[in-house]
Design a protein around this motif. Structure first.
Motif: not given
Length: 570
Positions: A298-303, A326-332, A355-368
Motif C-alpha cells: 500500500v505504501m508503494r502504490d500510494h507513493f 527522494r523522501k519516498h525513496v529513502l523511506f522505502s 506523520a511528519q511527512h504528511i504535515m511537513n511535506t505533503d501539506f506543500g501540495y495542498r491547494g495546488k
C-alpha cells in the motif's frame, strides 16, 4: 531588445494590458481613455489638464508601491521613474490644440511601456499591508509556533502605532522580535541553504538594528516601515522555508488518521487512512509477515499515485517534486528491510515518519493539485461547499459556462454568464471577508484575475476561453472555495442520502447519540414505505421525542456556554 506591440485603435485598454493588480489596471484605463478623447477634442484645455493629472497621480502611486517592494530591483525602479519623467516632460510642455504627432507618440509610448516595462513588475508588487494591522491566513507558514508568534508580532506593531509614546510597548516589541528571530533562526539554520538561511538571518539583523535605534515617540513613518517590512518578509522570505523545517509533530496514539492530516484531496486522504491502518495493523501483530507485505504494497502504490499527481501539477515546482520523490525513496529503502518479527522501534519509526511527512511535506501540495474537469460540464457533489446559496450559484455558473461553449455566437448567453459570475463573486466575497483572519484579499485577487480575462472576451467566444473558464472554476472551487468550508457565518447545508441510511459522515462520536441517530434514519425509511400505518407513525414520534430528550439533557451539561442551547432546541 524590447518587443514592439500593436497599438489598439480605438485607443482603449483591454485585457492584454492587464498587470493583474486591481489598482494599477483601474488606473491604466483612464490613461487610454483621455488620450483617445484628445484625438477629437484637441482644443480642450481642461481635458488636457485632467489627462496630465491622471498620468502624474498614477506614476506617483505606481512607483511609490514599487519602492516598498522587496522583489523589484532598485535599478529597474530607477529606470522606470526615468521613463515616467521623460514622458511627463513632453506632456507638461503641450499647448492646445494638441498636435496629432504627440497623440501618435503617446499612444505608442503607453502601449509599449505597459507591456515592456510594467509587465516586469508582475508578481513583484508589495503584498497588501492591512489597516488595522491584523494577521490573516495568507501569512500562514504552517508551523504552529511560528504562526502564533507572527500573530503576536502583528498585534505588537499595531499597538505601538496607536501608542507611539509608550516606552514599555517599544521595549516589548524589541523583546518579542528578538525572541522570535532567535527561535526561527534555529529552525531554518538546521535546514541550511535550501531555506536560504544565511540571507534570511541578514534580513533579521538589519531590521532589528532599526528597532534598537528607534526612540519614543515612534514616528508613523517608522511603524509604517516596520509593518510593511514584516508583511513582505513573511511572504517573500519566510515562505521559502515552508515544508522544509525539521519540525516534529505529535504522533497520534492509537495510530489512527484524523482530520489534522487532511490534504483535502479525497483520493489521497483515503489512501493516507489506509497507510495509517496498515501501520497500526503491523504494530498490533508484529509476527505477521502478511501484514508487513500489505504495508509495503500500500505504501508503494500510494507513493506512485501521489508522485504522479504532484509532478503533473503546473502549480508545483519541479524541485518540490524531486525532493518529495527522494523522501519516498529513502523511506522505502528502509521499509524494504522490514520483516516479521518486526522490531517495535522500527514500526514506531515508520509511524513517526508518515506523520511528519504528511504535515511537513505533503501539506506543500495542498491547494495546488489538478482536479478532474467534469464532462459533460455539470456541477456534482464533489464541488459542495455545504452552503446552500453558494452551491446553488455554483451550479448556475457551471451551466452558464457550458451554455457559452455550446453557443459561442450568442451574446445574450455570454452577458448573462458575466452577470452571474459578477453577482456570485460579490456575494461570496461579502461572506468570506467577514471571517476573522481569512485570506480575503488573496481570494478576491483570484476572482479579479479570472474576471479580467473572461469579462473581456469577444463574440464569437474562442474555444480556448471556454476551456480556460471550465478548468478555472473546477480548480478554484476545490482548491480555494473549499478552504472556507465550515468557516462562514452561514448555516451549512448537507445532502440527504438516498437511500435514507445513516453512515459515518453523520457520526457525532458519542455512541448513544450515534445509535439513536441510526434508529431515526431507520424509522423514517420505515415510515416512507408505510405511509398510512398509524403504528409506524407513533413509533417514529416516540423515537424522536425520546432522542430529543436524551440529546438535550446531554448538551445542556456542556460547560462554559460552548454551544447555543436555544438554537439546538427541537
Amino acid at each position: 531588445m524590447p518587443k514592439y506591440h500593436t497599438i489598439p485603435d480605438p485607443f482603449k485598454w483591454d485585457a492584454s494590458f492587464a498587470v493583474f493588480y486591481p489598482e494599477m489596471d483601474d488606473e491604466h484605463k483612464p490613461l487610454f481613455e483621455c488620450v483617445e478623447k484628445l484625438k477629437t477634442n484637441a482644443d480642450d484645455a481642461d481635458l488636457l489638464a485632467s489627462c496630465l493629472q491622471s498620468y502624474e497621480k498614477h506614476f506617483a502611486h505606481e512607483t511609490g508601491l514599487l519602492a516598498k517592494s522587496t522583489l523589484y530591483p532598485a535599478e529597474e525602479l530607477y529606470q522606470h521613474i526615468n521613463k515616467h519623467n521623460a514622458f511627463i516632460a513632453t506632456m507638461r510642455g503641450l499647448k492646445t490644440p494638441v498636435a496629432s504627432s504627440w497623440i501618435d507618440y503617446a499612444t505608442n509610448w503607453l502601449t509599449q511601456h505597459i507591456k515592456n516595462t510594467d509587465f516586469r513588475y508582475k508578481d513583484k508588487m508589495p503584498h497588501p499591508v492591512a489597516d488595522p494591522y491584523v494577521w490573516d491566513e495568507s501569512f500562514l507558514v504552517n508551523y504552529k509556533r511560528l504562526d502564533d508568534e507572527h500573530v503576536i508580532l502583528f498585534k505588537a506593531l499595531q499597538d505601538l502605532s496607536e501608542k507611539p509614546d509608550d516606552v514599555d510597548l517599544l521595549n516589548y516589541n524589541r523583546d518579542i522580535f528578538r525572541d522570535h528571530f532567535d527561535y526561527e533562526e534555529k529552525q531554518y539554520m538546521a535546514c541550511g541553504e535550501p531555506c536560504h538561511a544565511d540571507a534570511h538571518k541578514k534580513k533579521h539583523d538589519v531590521f532589528f538594528k532599526t528597532l534598537t535605534w528607534v526612540t519614543n515617540p515612534v514616528s508613523k513613518e517608522y511603524t509604517d516601515f516596520a509593518k510593511n517590512w514584516l508583511a513582505q518578509h513573511i511572504k517573500n522570505t519566510d515562505f521559502l522555508y515552508k515544508y522544509q523545517l525539521p519540525t516534529s509533530h505529535k504522533v497520534p496514539e492509537p495510530y489512527v488518521w484524523s482530520e489534522q492530516f487532511a490534504v483535502f484531496y479525497k483520493y489521497l486522504d483515503d489512501e493516507h487512512v489506509v497507510l495509517f491502518d496498515a501501520l497500526r495493523a503491523v504494530e498490533e501483530d508484529l509476527m505477521s509477515q502478511d501484514k508487513v507485505e500489505t504495508l509495503k504494497n500500500v505504501m508503494r502504490d500510494h507513493f506512485i499515485h501521489e508522485e504522479k499527481h504532484v509532478c503533473e501539477s503546473k502549480e508545483i515546482s519541479w524541485d518540490y517534486c524531486k525532493d518529495h520523490k527522494r523522501k519516498h525513496v529513502l523511506f522505502s529503502e528502509r521499509l524494504a528491510k522490514m520483516d516479521a518479527p518486526v522490531d517495535m522501534s522500527e514500526i514506531k519509526w515508520a509511524q513517526d515518519w508518515l506523520a511528519q511527512h504528511i504535515m511537513n511535506t505533503d501539506f506543500g501540495y495542498r491547494g495546488k493539485m489538478i482536479h478532474q474537469v467534469p464532462e459533460p460540464y455539470t456541477w456534482d457533489e464533489s464541488f459542495m461547499t455545504f452552503y446552500k446559496r453558494i452551491d446553488d450559484e455554483h451550479k448556475l455558473l457551471f451551466d452558464c459556462i457550458r451554455d457559452c461553449g455550446d453557443n459561442p455566437d450568442n451574446k445574450e448567453i455570454y452577458d448573462n454568464c458575466k452577470s452571474l459570475l459578477r453577482r456570485h463573486f460579490d456575494y461570496e466575497e461579502s461572506e468570506f471577508c467577514k471571517v476573522p483572519h481569512y485570506d480575503c484579499h488573496g481570494h478576491y485577487i483570484k476572482h479579479f484575475k479570472f474576471q479580467t480575462r473572461f469579462q473581456s472576451a469577444k463574440i464569437p467566444l474562442d474555444s480556448e476561453i471556454i476551456t480556460e473558464a471550465k478548468n478555472w472554476l473546477a480548480q478554484h472551487i476545490k482548491n480555494t472555495d473549499h478552504a472556507y468550508r465550515g468557516k462562514l457565518f452561514l448555516r451549512r447545508h448537507y445532502v440527504v442520502p438516498d437511500p435514507y441510511v445513516w453512515d459515518e459522515s453523520f457520526t457525532v462520536e458519542i455512541k448513544q447519540m450515534d445509535d439513536e441517530h441510526v434508529g431515526l434514519f431507520n424509522v423514517v425509511r420505515e415510515m416512507e414505505a408505510n405511509r398510512g400505518d398509524k403504528a409506524v407513525w407513533e413509533k417514529l414520534m416516540n423515537l424522536y421525542n425520546e432522542h430529543f430528550a436524551h440529546e438535550e439533557d446531554m448538551f445542556t451539561q456542556i460547560p462554559d456556554n460552548q454551544i447555543d442551547i436555544a438554537d439546538h432546541r427541537h
